[in-house]
Design an enzyme around this catalytic site. Structure first.
Site, PDB file in Angstrom:
ATOM      1  N   SER A 166      -8.054 -38.839 -17.896  1.00 20.23           N
ATOM      2  CA  SER A 166      -7.766 -39.308 -19.253  1.00 20.23           C
ATOM      3  C   SER A 166      -8.986 -39.127 -20.162  1.00 20.23           C
ATOM      4  O   SER A 166     -10.097 -39.537 -19.791  1.00 20.23           O
ATOM      5  CB  SER A 166      -7.392 -40.796 -19.166  1.00 20.23           C
ATOM      6  N   THR A 274       5.542 -38.978 -32.429  1.00 24.34           N
ATOM      7  CA  THR A 274       6.146 -40.124 -33.126  1.00 24.34           C
ATOM      8  C   THR A 274       7.020 -39.623 -34.261  1.00 24.34           C
ATOM      9  O   THR A 274       6.813 -38.525 -34.788  1.00 24.34           O
ATOM     10  CB  THR A 274       5.066 -41.072 -33.689  1.00 24.34           C
ATOM     11  N   LYS A 277       5.165 -41.233 -38.418  1.00 21.87           N
ATOM     12  CA  LYS A 277       4.028 -40.848 -39.251  1.00 21.87           C
ATOM     13  C   LYS A 277       4.416 -39.605 -40.063  1.00 21.87           C
ATOM     14  O   LYS A 277       4.972 -39.736 -41.133  1.00 21.87           O
ATOM     15  CB  LYS A 277       2.794 -40.681 -38.376  1.00 21.87           C
ATOM     16  N   THR A 306      16.232 -51.413 -23.145  1.00 16.74           N
ATOM     17  CA  THR A 306      16.043 -51.825 -24.545  1.00 16.74           C
ATOM     18  C   THR A 306      17.043 -51.089 -25.432  1.00 16.74           C
ATOM     19  O   THR A 306      17.451 -49.964 -25.133  1.00 16.74           O
ATOM     20  CB  THR A 306      14.585 -51.566 -24.994  1.00 16.74           C
ATOM     21  N   THR A 307      17.426 -51.746 -26.499  1.00 20.38           N
ATOM     22  CA  THR A 307      18.428 -51.174 -27.406  1.00 20.38           C
ATOM     23  C   THR A 307      17.907 -49.878 -28.037  1.00 20.38           C
ATOM     24  O   THR A 307      16.730 -49.766 -28.368  1.00 20.38           O
ATOM     25  CB  THR A 307      18.766 -52.212 -28.499  1.00 20.38           C
ATOM     26  N   THR A 392     -10.331 -51.264 -32.866  1.00 20.88           N
ATOM     27  CA  THR A 392      -9.777 -49.940 -33.154  1.00 20.88           C
ATOM     28  C   THR A 392     -10.890 -48.896 -33.118  1.00 20.88           C
ATOM     29  O   THR A 392     -10.672 -47.762 -32.682  1.00 20.88           O
ATOM     30  CB  THR A 392      -9.077 -49.960 -34.537  1.00 20.88           C
TER      31      THR A 392
HETATM   32  C1  LIG Z   1      -2.542 -41.629 -30.719  1.00 25.57           C
HETATM   33  C2  LIG Z   1      -1.401 -42.559 -30.917  1.00 25.57           C
HETATM   34  N1  LIG Z   1      -0.394 -42.527 -30.043  1.00 25.57           N
HETATM   35  C3  LIG Z   1       0.674 -43.348 -30.180  1.00 25.57           C
HETATM   36  C4  LIG Z   1       0.761 -44.242 -31.228  1.00 25.57           C
HETATM   37  C5  LIG Z   1       1.952 -45.139 -31.352  1.00 25.57           C
HETATM   38  O1  LIG Z   1       2.878 -44.546 -32.215  1.00 25.57           O
HETATM   39  P1  LIG Z   1       3.939 -45.445 -32.999  1.00 25.57           P
HETATM   40  O2  LIG Z   1       3.256 -45.947 -34.223  1.00 25.57           O
HETATM   41  O3  LIG Z   1       5.093 -44.541 -33.257  1.00 25.57           O
HETATM   42  O4  LIG Z   1       4.295 -46.564 -32.065  1.00 25.57           O
HETATM   43  C6  LIG Z   1      -0.263 -44.293 -32.182  1.00 25.57           C
HETATM   44  C7  LIG Z   1      -0.167 -45.233 -33.322  1.00 25.57           C
HETATM   45  O5  LIG Z   1      -0.845 -45.189 -34.277  1.00 25.57           O
HETATM   46  C8  LIG Z   1      -1.382 -43.448 -32.007  1.00 25.57           C
HETATM   47  O6  LIG Z   1      -2.408 -43.470 -32.875  1.00 25.57           O
END
Ligand SMILES: Cc1ncc(COP(=O)(O)O)c(C=O)c1O
Length: 459
Positions: A166, A274, A277, A306-307, A392
């Protein structure tokens, strides 16, 4: 922490939770624990305050901000930190698809995917996403976070004695997926190919290995060497799992992300993305071979129990994916605005971290000052930029993370520069040497951002 009932008499919950017991019946001071937990965050200057915003779909990046205690006196602000990177949440085709789906199918999905939740809009969306990444199949989840949890944990968990390699800066959702898999994990130094290769060699050719990484890291805005990672994976017989959350919709000729742009989509085994975004809606997904998708579909509790996403959201996301496969206008303008913003801020001597992407991080380096800068921008200048603090980003690298969109105009950039310079002076924050940097790519000629199709939708 334990109390007697008597000890609670006359004691406000804000006082120390370790009080003296008067009577013999013991009770738990639940509230005390929560108060203390919040106090810790406040002491560490990382208590988060949310702004009450009302986005205006037809006028994004404008929004109404309702200050605390003055909800009846909203003020207009300009948003500069949205992850709706392309403004697709307000795009006409997306709104139309959502509206039609609501009228036709109602508000909800009706259940989990097993229990009547597999509806046609979600099936169509999955076909669109598989096609976007050139994969046999895809699977949609309720968020990008959940798709990483489900995808990584299930894929690694089904392989015998899988070693997960990772990148050290992977997102929390990937870390949670790794934890949940129960597999051994080794971190490779961020984007360090020599270190990744060392770990691959040490693992040996026969062990199952899953390399997990992001294509674009959203806090610093740097981009992974995806082709080199694919080369190493092939050389040492490893599977690759890439998170393209901050790239899908925005990079590549059809919005397939950095791997599409670099021509390596077919050399990456699993793509995660995703819909929240670049595609402006909600939900997450993985795309891969039919065997992998079927396995995750069949084994992942966070998919099964989950739904499903509602038809409205699936239809809106599908419209956004389709639109951005065909249209490059938003991508071009997005890049232009990101370059222009970086250029203007650097020219004013603001400490912009340089990177090759659309993210514009401006370093503050102090949690308190970062929050104050954000507050001043909002209150004095009507500009909303959320402070980015620990966890963060590491302590000492607190920053303002600016995300220009195709809907910002050049005039917005000028106002942003003025406001930031004022805030930097007010707080005594250090300027860097003013730099007139050359634009790293030619500015794309763009007409003013009028979005006529949005105006039609609003009528
Ligand atoms: C690198 C990364 N992966 C996954 C996610 C999670 O995505 P979501 O906002 O669709 O839950 C984020 C959220 O900001 C992210 O920065």
């Amino acid at each position: 922490m334990w109390w007697t009932v008597g000890a609670l008499e006359g004691l406000h919950a804000d006082q120390s939770v370790w009080g003296r017991a008067k009577k013999d019946k013991v009770v738990m001071d639940y509230r005390g624990y929560f108060d203390q937990a919040i106090e810790r965050l406040k002491t560490e200057r990382r208590y988060r305050v949310f702004a009450d915003l009302e986005r205006d779909a037809t006028r994004f990046p404008y929004a109404l901000w309702r200050p605390e205690g003055e909800a009846d006196k909203p003020r207009e602000v300009t948003i500069w930190c949205s992850n709706d990177y392309l403004g697709m949440g307000g795009q006409a085709e997306v709104i139309e698809a959502v509206t039609k789906a609501a009228v036709r199918h109602g508000a909800g999905a009706g259940g989990t995917r097993n229990i009547s939740g597999t509806h046609h809009p979600i099936v169509e969306l999955e076909m669109e996403l598989a096609d976007l990444h050139g994969k046999e199949a895809s699977l949609v989840f309720t968020s990008g976070w959940v798709s990483n949890l489900a995808g990584i944990s299930t894929i690694a968990g089904l392989l015998p004695d899988c070693l997960i390699l990772s990148d050290a800066l992977n997102h929390n959702s990937m870390i949670e997926g790794i934890r949940r898999s129960g597999c051994e994990k080794q971190l490779w130094r961020h984007n360090d190919m020599a270190h990744l290769e060392e770990l691959l060699i040490a693992a040996g050719p026969d062990r199952a290995k899953l390399i997990v990484f992001e294509s674009l890291y959203s806090m610093d805005g740097d981009i992974a060497p995806v082709a080199e990672i694919a080369d190493l994976a092939k050389k040492y017989n490893a599977l690759t799992y890439v998170d393209e959350v901050h790239a899908v919709g925005m990079y590549g000729p059809r919005g397939g992300g950095i791997c599409e742009r670099e021509g390596v989509m077919d050399r990456i085994d699993i793509v995660e993305g995703t819909l929240a975004k670049g595609y402006g809606t909600l939900g997450g997904y993985i795309a891969a071979s039919m065997a992998i998708i079927d396995a995750v579909r069949s084994y992942a509790p966070s998919f099964i129990f989950t739904t499903a996403l509602p038809p409205t959201v699936a239809a809106g996301a599908c419209a956004a994916v389709r639109h951005l496969k065909k249209s490059g206008v938003e991508r071009e303008r997005h890049q232009r605005m990101a370059h222009l913003t970086k250029h203007a801020l650097q020219a004013a001597g603001l400490p912009v971290m340089s990177n090759p992407s659309h993210i514009v991080p401006v370093m503050v380096g102090d949690a308190e000052k970062c929050k104050q800068a954000s507050d001043l921008l909002l209150e004095r200048h009507g500009i909303y930029i959320q402070p980015i603090n620990y966890p963060t980003v590491p302590i000492g690298t607190e920053r303002l993370r600016i995300t220009p969109t195709p809907r910002h105009e050049d005039a917005h950039v000028a106002l942003l520069v003025e406001a930031l310079v004022d805030v930097w002076k007010t707080l005594g924050l250090p300027f860097s040497e003013a730099k007139i940097i050359p634009m790293t790519r030619p500015a794309v000629a763009t007409a003013p951002c009028t979005y006529p199709e949005m105006k039609r939708a609003a009528e």
